[in-house]
Every structure is written in structure tokens, then in C-alpha cells.
Design a protein around this motif. Structure first.
Motif: not given
Length: 203
Positions: A92-107
Motif C-alpha cells: 500500500i506504500d506504493v499507491l500514493p506515489f503512483i496516484i500523485f505522480e500520475n497527477a503531477m505528470k498530466y497537470s
């Protein structure tokens, strides 16, 4: 001689470099764990679930990504909080990184990413992460969880199309329902632009 050899230190620069090393190491660690997980997802079941504070997991990811956020002058804004514990596997530690990185990349530059925590009857029931971006077509949304699928609106942005696939796998193993919705604000050059919303419902 270098400033280091002369014994001349800039405190702010040293703190920045230490923070940069820490942030990079945490990010690399998260990506390696995500990669290992995709190779053998069932391996996580060897260990028992542990009680964790999901709010703190997201908070840690936010702090680790601050330097990368600053490169595009982006911020992650938390709304609400939660001190309760949930039983999850360590992945579960990985989940926030994936979601935040995805948001950062496309914002876009100077955009805010919102992360809202909602409690029901004293327990964490929902986490909603939203960002402004060029949006996928409605017919593409269910396919975003398919490995290597990428929406047409992201064709000019580098990516592999595996982030949300891994996020869904992690959620499935931890009894979390993940959903993607969008809200169009305007159309720019024929492409819809608005809110890209990831909702996590905690069971």
C-alpha cells in the motif's frame, strides 16, 4: 579547492541536497516495489496485513515528492485528515506515489492537486485525488486500468501506461475500490480540459 575541501558550507544547499537524495531514493524504492509487485502480485500474501494510517502514507508520499512538485511549481493540497488505522499489505506504500505522480505528470505548470480524506462513523471511508488535465474520452476511461493503455489526450506526454494498472492491482488486494471520473471545464484545440478525479473507497 572545492568549498567542501575549504570547509565552506552553505546550510541551505546542504539541506536541499540531503532532501533531494532522500526524495529520489524513496521514489526509486517505490518504483522498484511496484515493478516487483507486477511480476508476482500474490507474493505479498506471504506476509500478513498490518494496521496502517493511510493518511500518513499519503502525507509521506507528498513530502517525498515536494522537490519534483517544485519543478513545475505544483502543490498537493490536503483537505481533511484521519487518524484511524486500516489493515493493508505493505505494498500500500506504493499507491500514493503512483496516484500523485500520475497527477503531477498530466497537470500543467502552476496547478494544484487536491487530496481529500472523508470519514464516516469514525473511520476513513474515501480518499479523492483530483487534478486539472487534458481529459480522456468517456469511452477510454474504463480502459485506463488496462496495462499499457494510454488515452489519446496523453500522446504528447512520455509514459508507459502501467501506473493506474498497478494502482488497481494494489487496491484489489487491499479491499479498496478505485474509480476514475472526469468533469470537463472547457475545450482547448479540440481536447477536453478539466478535473481528472481518482476516488478510493475504503472497505
Amino acid at each position: 579547492k572545492s568549498n567542501f575541501e575549504k570547509g565552506e558550507f552553505d546550510k541551505n544547499e546542504i539541506e536541499y541536497r540531503i532532501k533531494n537524495i532522500f526524495s529520489t531514493s524513496q521514489l526509486v524504492s517505490a518504483r522498484l516495489n511496484a515493478y516487483d509487485f507486477t511480476l508476482n502480485p500474490t507474493a505479498i500474501e506471504i506476509n500478513s496485513k498490518v494496521k496502517v494510517n493511510l493518511y500518513k502514507k499519503f502525507e509521506k508520499a507528498k513530502h517525498c515528492l515536494e522537490l519534483f512538485l517544485s519543478e513545475k511549481n505544483q502543490i498537493i493540497q490536503f483537505i481533511g485528515t484521519c487518524n484511524c488505522l486500516n489493515e493493508t499489505y505493505e505494498i500500500i506504500d506504493v499507491l500514493p506515489f503512483i496516484i500523485f505522480e500520475n497527477a503531477m505528470k498530466y497537470s500543467q505548470i502552476n496547478e494544484q492537486i487536491n487530496c481529500e480524506f472523508q470519514n464516516t462513523n469514525g473511520r476513513l471511508s474515501k480518499i479523492t485525488i483530483s487534478n486539472k488535465a487534458f481529459l480522456p474520452e468517456s469511452i477510454e476511461i474504463p480502459k485506463l486500468f488496462i496495462k499499457k493503455f494510454r488515452a489519446k489526450s496523453t500522446s504528447d506526454i512520455q509514459g508507459t501506461g502501467v501506473g493506474l494498472y498497478i494502482a488497481k492491482l494494489i487496491c484489489e488486494y487491499n479491499n479498496i475500490d478505485i474509480e476514475i471520473t472526469t468533469k470537463v471545464d472547457k475545450v482547448i484545440d479540440g481536447k477536453s480540459y478539466g478535473d481528472f478525479i481518482v476516488t478510493l473507497r475504503i472497505e
